[in-house]
Design a protein around this motif. Structure first.
Motif, PDB file in Angstrom:
ATOM      1  N   ARG A  27      10.579  -4.340  13.357  1.00  0.00           N
ATOM      2  CA  ARG A  27       9.476  -3.926  12.489  1.00  0.00           C
ATOM      3  C   ARG A  27      10.008  -3.812  11.067  1.00  0.00           C
ATOM      4  O   ARG A  27      11.054  -3.199  10.841  1.00  0.00           O
ATOM      5  CB  ARG A  27       8.938  -2.582  12.967  1.00  0.00           C
ATOM      6  N   TRP A  28       9.279  -4.435  10.126  1.00  0.00           N
ATOM      7  CA  TRP A  28       9.695  -4.434   8.730  1.00  0.00           C
ATOM      8  C   TRP A  28       8.745  -3.582   7.912  1.00  0.00           C
ATOM      9  O   TRP A  28       7.547  -3.806   7.923  1.00  0.00           O
ATOM     10  CB  TRP A  28       9.714  -5.858   8.178  1.00  0.00           C
ATOM     11  N   ARG A  29       9.311  -2.615   7.202  1.00  0.00           N
ATOM     12  CA  ARG A  29       8.558  -1.791   6.261  1.00  0.00           C
ATOM     13  C   ARG A  29       8.739  -2.415   4.889  1.00  0.00           C
ATOM     14  O   ARG A  29       9.825  -2.395   4.326  1.00  0.00           O
ATOM     15  CB  ARG A  29       9.046  -0.349   6.286  1.00  0.00           C
ATOM     16  N   TRP A  30       7.679  -2.998   4.377  1.00  0.00           N
ATOM     17  CA  TRP A  30       7.733  -3.787   3.148  1.00  0.00           C
ATOM     18  C   TRP A  30       7.942  -2.948   1.901  1.00  0.00           C
ATOM     19  O   TRP A  30       7.446  -1.835   1.804  1.00  0.00           O
ATOM     20  CB  TRP A  30       6.422  -4.559   2.971  1.00  0.00           C
ATOM     21  N   GLN A  31       8.637  -3.552   0.946  1.00  0.00           N
ATOM     22  CA  GLN A  31       8.712  -3.066  -0.424  1.00  0.00           C
ATOM     23  C   GLN A  31       8.345  -4.234  -1.322  1.00  0.00           C
ATOM     24  O   GLN A  31       8.571  -5.405  -0.963  1.00  0.00           O
ATOM     25  CB  GLN A  31      10.125  -2.579  -0.749  1.00  0.00           C
TER      26      GLN A  31
ATOM     27  N   GLY B 207      -2.578  -3.357  10.507  1.00  0.00           N
ATOM     28  CA  GLY B 207      -3.697  -3.128   9.596  1.00  0.00           C
ATOM     29  C   GLY B 207      -3.989  -1.653   9.421  1.00  0.00           C
ATOM     30  O   GLY B 207      -5.149  -1.246   9.455  1.00  0.00           O
ATOM     31  N   ASP B 208      -2.956  -0.864   9.213  1.00  0.00           N
ATOM     32  CA  ASP B 208      -3.099   0.596   9.173  1.00  0.00           C
ATOM     33  C   ASP B 208      -3.031   1.154   7.752  1.00  0.00           C
ATOM     34  O   ASP B 208      -2.621   2.281   7.552  1.00  0.00           O
ATOM     35  CB  ASP B 208      -2.018   1.248  10.033  1.00  0.00           C
ATOM     36  N   TYR B 209      -3.474   0.392   6.768  1.00  0.00           N
ATOM     37  CA  TYR B 209      -3.323   0.813   5.378  1.00  0.00           C
ATOM     38  C   TYR B 209      -4.644   0.893   4.609  1.00  0.00           C
ATOM     39  O   TYR B 209      -4.653   1.135   3.417  1.00  0.00           O
ATOM     40  CB  TYR B 209      -2.361  -0.122   4.641  1.00  0.00           C
ATOM     41  N   HIS B 210      -5.742   0.683   5.287  1.00  0.00           N
ATOM     42  CA  HIS B 210      -7.051   0.706   4.614  1.00  0.00           C
ATOM     43  C   HIS B 210      -7.405   2.121   4.191  1.00  0.00           C
ATOM     44  O   HIS B 210      -7.059   3.069   4.879  1.00  0.00           O
ATOM     45  CB  HIS B 210      -8.118   0.112   5.538  1.00  0.00           C
ATOM     46  N   PRO B 211      -8.007   2.336   3.061  1.00  0.00           N
ATOM     47  CA  PRO B 211      -8.723   1.389   2.197  1.00  0.00           C
ATOM     48  C   PRO B 211      -7.838   0.711   1.159  1.00  0.00           C
ATOM     49  O   PRO B 211      -8.341   0.010   0.286  1.00  0.00           O
ATOM     50  CB  PRO B 211      -9.749   2.272   1.493  1.00  0.00           C
ATOM     51  N   HIS B 212      -6.543   0.861   1.253  1.00  0.00           N
ATOM     52  CA  HIS B 212      -5.640   0.233   0.292  1.00  0.00           C
ATOM     53  C   HIS B 212      -5.454  -1.238   0.655  1.00  0.00           C
ATOM     54  O   HIS B 212      -6.046  -1.727   1.617  1.00  0.00           O
ATOM     55  CB  HIS B 212      -4.304   0.983   0.270  1.00  0.00           C
TER      56      HIS B 212
ATOM     57  N   PRO C 111       0.839  -1.193   0.000  1.00  0.00           N
ATOM     58  CA  PRO C 111       0.000   0.000   0.000  1.00  0.00           C
ATOM     59  C   PRO C 111       0.881   1.252   0.000  1.00  0.00           C
ATOM     60  O   PRO C 111       2.079   1.175   0.302  1.00  0.00           O
ATOM     61  CB  PRO C 111      -0.789  -0.135   1.303  1.00  0.00           C
ATOM     62  N   PRO C 112       0.301   2.416  -0.296  1.00  0.00           N
ATOM     63  CA  PRO C 112       1.108   3.643  -0.299  1.00  0.00           C
ATOM     64  C   PRO C 112       1.605   4.032   1.095  1.00  0.00           C
ATOM     65  O   PRO C 112       2.559   4.788   1.216  1.00  0.00           O
ATOM     66  CB  PRO C 112       0.169   4.698  -0.874  1.00  0.00           C
ATOM     67  N   TYR C 113       0.976   3.498   2.126  1.00  0.00           N
ATOM     68  CA  TYR C 113       1.418   3.739   3.503  1.00  0.00           C
ATOM     69  C   TYR C 113       0.976   2.558   4.365  1.00  0.00           C
ATOM     70  O   TYR C 113       0.035   1.847   4.043  1.00  0.00           O
ATOM     71  CB  TYR C 113       0.844   5.048   4.069  1.00  0.00           C
ATOM     72  N   GLY C 114       1.686   2.346   5.467  1.00  0.00           N
ATOM     73  CA  GLY C 114       1.318   1.303   6.431  1.00  0.00           C
ATOM     74  C   GLY C 114       1.589  -0.101   5.923  1.00  0.00           C
ATOM     75  O   GLY C 114       2.285  -0.318   4.939  1.00  0.00           O
ATOM     76  N   GLY C 115       1.039  -1.065   6.659  1.00  0.00           N
ATOM     77  CA  GLY C 115       1.161  -2.467   6.291  1.00  0.00           C
ATOM     78  C   GLY C 115       2.434  -3.143   6.750  1.00  0.00           C
ATOM     79  O   GLY C 115       2.767  -4.228   6.270  1.00  0.00           O
TER      80      GLY C 115
END
Length: 158
Positions: free
Chosen positions: A112-116, A134-139, A15-19
């Motif tokens: 904590r892993w910030r995914w790419q 789960g902080d990326y909704h609605p994405h 997503p553009p942010y979170g996850g």
């Protein structure tokens, strides 16, 4: 019942942010408890079950397990699958599990892993807890998950 040993995630789309995903070391969580608490926990077993199917199918496991090669001791509990501590009353079990989860998820025991897109993560399910934020909704995020069959757990006091 042997729980899945390893999990592998391959991130396809982020997503553009979170996850992010977080992992907590259950080795460190056990090792940083007082010796008296460690000794008490060695005597306990926990009931694990699918959250939606606790009464139909469950498995009892030691609360403290040891790695089959290193012998290192670890907590074996998580808030999703651990239903209760068998030897304690419901209230005692809930209080102790709440404490252990809070203790295990201290920042000093976590990463904590910030995914790419394209990232791959692999972990040993028996010795860490993981949590997907789960902080990326609605994405959405899209990933492939593989689980590797496990072996019987070794009680730390055995």
């Amino acid at each position: 019942q042997s729980p899945p040993r390893y999990s592998i995630l391959h991130m396809q789309a982020v997503p553009p942010y979170g996850g992010d995903t977080m992992w907590a070391s259950l080795y460190l969580a056990f090792e940083r408890l007082s010796p008296a608490m460690q000794e008490f926990l060695l005597t306990l077993t926990v009931r694990h079950a699918q959250p939606s199917n606790v009464e139909a199918m469950h498995f009892d496991h030691p609360l403290i397990i040891r790695h089959p090669i290193s012998g290192r001791r670890s907590l074996y509990a998580n808030p999703v699958f651990t239903h209760r501590i068998n030897e304690l009353s419901e209230a005692e079990s809930a209080a102790l599990l709440s404490y252990l989860y809070s203790h295990a998820t201290q920042p000093e025991f976590t990463c904590r892993w910030r995914w790419q897109a394209g990232d791959i993560a692999m972990w040993d399910n028996c010795y860490v807890m993981h949590y997907a934020l789960g902080d990326y909704h609605p994405h959405f995020r899209k990933l492939h998950r593989i689980e590797i069959e496990g072996q019987p757990l070794l009680a730390a006091n055995g």
